[in-house]
Scaffold this motif. Structure first.
Motif, PDB file in Angstrom:
ATOM      1  N   ILE A   1       0.538  -7.702  10.262  1.00 53.37           N
ATOM      2  CA  ILE A   1       1.693  -7.011  10.808  1.00 53.37           C
ATOM      3  C   ILE A   1       1.505  -5.996  11.626  1.00 53.37           C
ATOM      4  O   ILE A   1       1.951  -5.554  12.803  1.00 53.37           O
ATOM      5  CB  ILE A   1       2.563  -6.310   9.517  1.00 53.37           C
ATOM      6  CG1 ILE A   1       3.098  -7.479   8.732  1.00 53.37           C
ATOM      7  CG2 ILE A   1       3.526  -5.560  10.167  1.00 53.37           C
ATOM      8  CD1 ILE A   1       3.569  -7.074   7.306  1.00 53.37           C
ATOM      9  N   GLY A   2       0.379  -4.885  11.474  1.00 51.74           N
ATOM     10  CA  GLY A   2       0.146  -3.888  12.299  1.00 51.74           C
ATOM     11  C   GLY A   2      -0.280  -4.431  13.676  1.00 51.74           C
ATOM     12  O   GLY A   2       0.242  -3.864  14.798  1.00 51.74           O
TER      13      GLY A   2
ATOM     14  N   GLN B   1       1.067 -14.208  -9.351  1.00 50.00           N
ATOM     15  CA  GLN B   1       1.346 -14.095 -10.448  1.00 50.00           C
ATOM     16  C   GLN B   1       2.517 -13.345 -10.802  1.00 50.00           C
ATOM     17  O   GLN B   1       3.422 -13.703 -11.579  1.00 50.00           O
ATOM     18  CB  GLN B   1       0.446 -13.946 -11.555  1.00 50.00           C
ATOM     19  CG  GLN B   1      -0.855 -14.460 -11.643  1.00 50.00           C
ATOM     20  CD  GLN B   1      -1.808 -14.269 -12.794  1.00 50.00           C
ATOM     21  OE1 GLN B   1      -1.471 -14.144 -13.963  1.00 50.00           O
ATOM     22  NE2 GLN B   1      -3.137 -13.966 -12.382  1.00 50.00           N
ATOM     23  N   GLY B   2       2.870 -12.348  -9.865  1.00 50.54           N
ATOM     24  CA  GLY B   2       3.916 -11.535 -10.241  1.00 50.54           C
ATOM     25  C   GLY B   2       3.607 -10.414  -9.133  1.00 50.54           C
ATOM     26  O   GLY B   2       2.606  -9.802  -8.905  1.00 50.54           O
ATOM     27  N   LEU B   3       4.889 -10.010  -8.326  1.00 49.49           N
ATOM     28  CA  LEU B   3       4.647  -9.077  -7.216  1.00 49.49           C
ATOM     29  C   LEU B   3       5.174  -7.690  -8.061  1.00 49.49           C
ATOM     30  O   LEU B   3       5.851  -7.552  -8.831  1.00 49.49           O
ATOM     31  CB  LEU B   3       5.569  -9.341  -6.087  1.00 49.49           C
ATOM     32  CG  LEU B   3       5.144 -10.535  -5.209  1.00 49.49           C
ATOM     33  CD1 LEU B   3       6.315 -10.922  -4.189  1.00 49.49           C
ATOM     34  CD2 LEU B   3       3.765 -10.442  -4.986  1.00 49.49           C
ATOM     35  N   SER B   4       4.230  -6.590  -7.706  1.00 49.89           N
ATOM     36  CA  SER B   4       4.397  -5.419  -8.003  1.00 49.89           C
ATOM     37  C   SER B   4       4.578  -4.295  -6.845  1.00 49.89           C
ATOM     38  O   SER B   4       4.269  -4.696  -5.663  1.00 49.89           O
ATOM     39  CB  SER B   4       3.419  -4.907  -8.963  1.00 49.89           C
ATOM     40  OG  SER B   4       2.126  -4.626  -8.115  1.00 49.89           O
ATOM     41  N   GLN B   5       4.900  -3.073  -7.169  1.00 48.53           N
ATOM     42  CA  GLN B   5       4.970  -2.093  -6.008  1.00 48.53           C
ATOM     43  C   GLN B   5       3.434  -1.959  -5.401  1.00 48.53           C
ATOM     44  O   GLN B   5       3.358  -1.608  -4.278  1.00 48.53           O
ATOM     45  CB  GLN B   5       5.268  -0.607  -6.711  1.00 48.53           C
ATOM     46  CG  GLN B   5       5.286   0.505  -5.679  1.00 48.53           C
ATOM     47  CD  GLN B   5       5.470   1.741  -6.668  1.00 48.53           C
ATOM     48  OE1 GLN B   5       5.449   1.829  -8.020  1.00 48.53           O
ATOM     49  NE2 GLN B   5       5.793   2.573  -5.934  1.00 48.53           N
ATOM     50  N   GLU B   6       2.492  -2.088  -6.224  1.00 50.03           N
ATOM     51  CA  GLU B   6       1.040  -1.999  -5.756  1.00 50.03           C
ATOM     52  C   GLU B   6       0.812  -3.205  -4.556  1.00 50.03           C
ATOM     53  O   GLU B   6       0.298  -2.981  -3.465  1.00 50.03           O
ATOM     54  CB  GLU B   6      -0.131  -2.219  -6.529  1.00 50.03           C
ATOM     55  CG  GLU B   6      -1.307  -2.250  -6.137  1.00 50.03           C
ATOM     56  CD  GLU B   6      -2.274  -2.532  -7.456  1.00 50.03           C
ATOM     57  OE1 GLU B   6      -3.495  -2.318  -7.044  1.00 50.03           O
ATOM     58  OE2 GLU B   6      -1.970  -2.765  -8.678  1.00 50.03           O
ATOM     59  N   PHE B   7       1.256  -4.469  -4.531  1.00 50.06           N
ATOM     60  CA  PHE B   7       1.506  -5.289  -3.633  1.00 50.06           C
ATOM     61  C   PHE B   7       1.960  -4.828  -2.359  1.00 50.06           C
ATOM     62  O   PHE B   7       1.436  -4.900  -1.360  1.00 50.06           O
ATOM     63  CB  PHE B   7       2.057  -6.534  -4.033  1.00 50.06           C
ATOM     64  CG  PHE B   7       1.900  -7.863  -3.027  1.00 50.06           C
ATOM     65  CD1 PHE B   7       0.893  -8.657  -3.240  1.00 50.06           C
ATOM     66  CD2 PHE B   7       2.998  -8.098  -2.143  1.00 50.06           C
ATOM     67  CE1 PHE B   7       0.644  -9.837  -2.364  1.00 50.06           C
ATOM     68  CE2 PHE B   7       2.783  -8.960  -1.306  1.00 50.06           C
ATOM     69  CZ  PHE B   7       1.642  -9.916  -1.232  1.00 50.06           C
ATOM     70  N   PHE B   8       3.114  -4.219  -2.275  1.00 42.54           N
ATOM     71  CA  PHE B   8       3.871  -4.030  -0.881  1.00 42.54           C
ATOM     72  C   PHE B   8       3.080  -2.573  -0.564  1.00 42.54           C
ATOM     73  O   PHE B   8       2.834  -2.301   0.591  1.00 42.54           O
ATOM     74  CB  PHE B   8       5.122  -3.489  -1.384  1.00 42.54           C
ATOM     75  CG  PHE B   8       5.965  -4.830  -1.748  1.00 42.54           C
ATOM     76  CD1 PHE B   8       6.159  -5.655  -0.909  1.00 42.54           C
ATOM     77  CD2 PHE B   8       6.364  -4.861  -3.047  1.00 42.54           C
ATOM     78  CE1 PHE B   8       6.851  -7.089  -0.919  1.00 42.54           C
ATOM     79  CE2 PHE B   8       6.864  -6.204  -3.160  1.00 42.54           C
ATOM     80  CZ  PHE B   8       7.083  -7.070  -2.378  1.00 42.54           C
ATOM     81  N   LEU B   9       2.545  -1.605  -1.369  1.00 40.87           N
ATOM     82  CA  LEU B   9       1.934  -0.409  -0.999  1.00 40.87           C
ATOM     83  C   LEU B   9       0.469  -0.967  -0.203  1.00 40.87           C
ATOM     84  O   LEU B   9       0.086  -0.208   0.709  1.00 40.87           O
ATOM     85  CB  LEU B   9       1.165   0.433  -2.173  1.00 40.87           C
ATOM     86  CG  LEU B   9       2.624   1.206  -2.832  1.00 40.87           C
ATOM     87  CD1 LEU B   9       2.065   1.976  -4.053  1.00 40.87           C
ATOM     88  CD2 LEU B   9       3.317   2.053  -1.724  1.00 40.87           C
ATOM     89  N   ASN B  10      -0.079  -1.897  -0.573  1.00 38.59           N
ATOM     90  CA  ASN B  10      -1.399  -2.558  -0.094  1.00 38.59           C
ATOM     91  C   ASN B  10      -1.041  -2.937   1.329  1.00 38.59           C
ATOM     92  O   ASN B  10      -1.818  -2.852   2.272  1.00 38.59           O
ATOM     93  CB  ASN B  10      -2.007  -3.663  -0.884  1.00 38.59           C
ATOM     94  CG  ASN B  10      -2.862  -3.088  -2.014  1.00 38.59           C
ATOM     95  OD1 ASN B  10      -3.271  -1.995  -1.877  1.00 38.59           O
ATOM     96  ND2 ASN B  10      -2.986  -3.784  -3.028  1.00 38.59           N
ATOM     97  N   ILE B  11       0.196  -3.696   1.567  1.00 34.98           N
ATOM     98  CA  ILE B  11       0.708  -4.056   2.794  1.00 34.98           C
ATOM     99  C   ILE B  11       0.866  -2.673   3.599  1.00 34.98           C
ATOM    100  O   ILE B  11       0.184  -2.599   4.982  1.00 34.98           O
ATOM    101  CB  ILE B  11       2.042  -4.821   2.762  1.00 34.98           C
ATOM    102  CG1 ILE B  11       1.674  -6.152   2.045  1.00 34.98           C
ATOM    103  CG2 ILE B  11       2.520  -4.747   4.090  1.00 34.98           C
ATOM    104  CD1 ILE B  11       2.828  -6.778   1.812  1.00 34.98           C
ATOM    105  N   ILE B  12       1.381  -1.807   3.340  1.00 40.48           N
ATOM    106  CA  ILE B  12       1.635  -0.505   4.037  1.00 40.48           C
ATOM    107  C   ILE B  12       0.140   0.241   4.480  1.00 40.48           C
ATOM    108  O   ILE B  12       0.136   0.686   5.448  1.00 40.48           O
ATOM    109  CB  ILE B  12       2.559   0.460   3.269  1.00 40.48           C
ATOM    110  CG1 ILE B  12       3.910  -0.468   3.317  1.00 40.48           C
ATOM    111  CG2 ILE B  12       2.582   1.886   4.048  1.00 40.48           C
ATOM    112  CD1 ILE B  12       4.906   0.644   2.243  1.00 40.48           C
ATOM    113  N   MET B  13      -0.465   0.127   3.228  1.00 37.65           N
ATOM    114  CA  MET B  13      -2.042   0.690   3.597  1.00 37.65           C
ATOM    115  C   MET B  13      -2.743   0.000   4.776  1.00 37.65           C
ATOM    116  O   MET B  13      -3.453   0.652   5.308  1.00 37.65           O
ATOM    117  CB  MET B  13      -2.711   0.547   2.304  1.00 37.65           C
ATOM    118  CG  MET B  13      -4.215   1.000   2.114  1.00 37.65           C
ATOM    119  SD  MET B  13      -5.122   0.922   0.692  1.00 37.65           S
ATOM    120  CE  MET B  13      -5.519  -0.732   0.996  1.00 37.65           C
ATOM    121  N   THR B  14      -2.721  -0.996   4.823  1.00 39.91           N
ATOM    122  CA  THR B  14      -3.498  -1.893   6.002  1.00 39.91           C
ATOM    123  C   THR B  14      -2.683  -2.073   7.216  1.00 39.91           C
ATOM    124  O   THR B  14      -3.297  -2.639   8.296  1.00 39.91           O
ATOM    125  CB  THR B  14      -3.951  -3.202   5.295  1.00 39.91           C
ATOM    126  OG1 THR B  14      -2.793  -3.827   4.788  1.00 39.91           O
ATOM    127  CG2 THR B  14      -4.984  -2.882   4.169  1.00 39.91           C
TER     128      THR B  14
END
Length: 188
Positions: free
Chosen positions: A156-157, A82-95
């Protein structure tokens, strides 16, 4: 005392993870220093994920406005992107590290299976967030966007490890792989 109730999910998974690692004697089965580093950092990583995802919400990143649904007061999102936020990209980095660990655990695993494991891990987290918020009121939101971002991070990882393992870093990576344990030697 009431605030401690919110931490029950964290402690349940922390003790379950500790029991799983000690019960399987991983430290003994994999005796090389690099393998010990992999096991120790995997435990720290999973504990951090447990803390980030299953403790009372302490973070308030700017999130995108989303249409939320509620079940007995527990919010959840089932409409993707619905909308991308900082949290979306932090979740990518987290995993991303999850993909790295999957590769170190089984470097022969096909990428498709690693993607499935990343999705299942994320589904496990989101389901637990929903259930734990329902029972323990931890203030978390189960979000389909997290399923997408976490799966993407794992992919990605794992993909980066596949590429790095085909370079001059192969010998360094091999030192951290959980292969060649005592059970492997007994089976050969």
């Amino acid at each position: 005392m009431r605030a401690l109730v919110h931490w029950i999910p964290f402690f349940i998974y922390f003790f379950a993870g500790t029991t799983l690692i000690t019960h399987n004697h991983l430290w003994v089965r994999f005796s090389h220093t690099g393998q010990h580093i992999t096991i120790a950092t995997l435990f720290v990583y999973l504990t951090a994920i447990d803390w980030l995802c299953l403790t009372p919400s302490m973070f308030n990143f700017a999130s995108a406005n989303k249409l939320m649904f509620y079940f007995h007061g527990v919010p959840f999102n089932v409409i993707p992107l619905q909308g991308l936020s900082q949290e979306f990209f932090l979740n990518i980095i987290m995993t991303i590290p999850l993909g790295v660990y999957l590769y170190l655990i089984n470097h022969r695993m096909p990428l498709a299976r690693a993607i499935i494991y990343g999705f299942l891990f994320s589904l496990f987290i989101e389901t637990n967030q929903f259930i734990c918020d329902l029972i323990f009121h931890i203030g978390r939101v189960a979000d389909i966007d997290d399923l997408i971002s976490n799966t993407l991070g794992t992919t990605i990882g794992f993909a980066v490890m596949i590429m790095l393992d085909q370079t001059i870093f192969h010998h360094a990576i091999k030192q951290f792989m959980l292969v060649g344990g005592k059970s492997d030697k007994l089976n050969n």
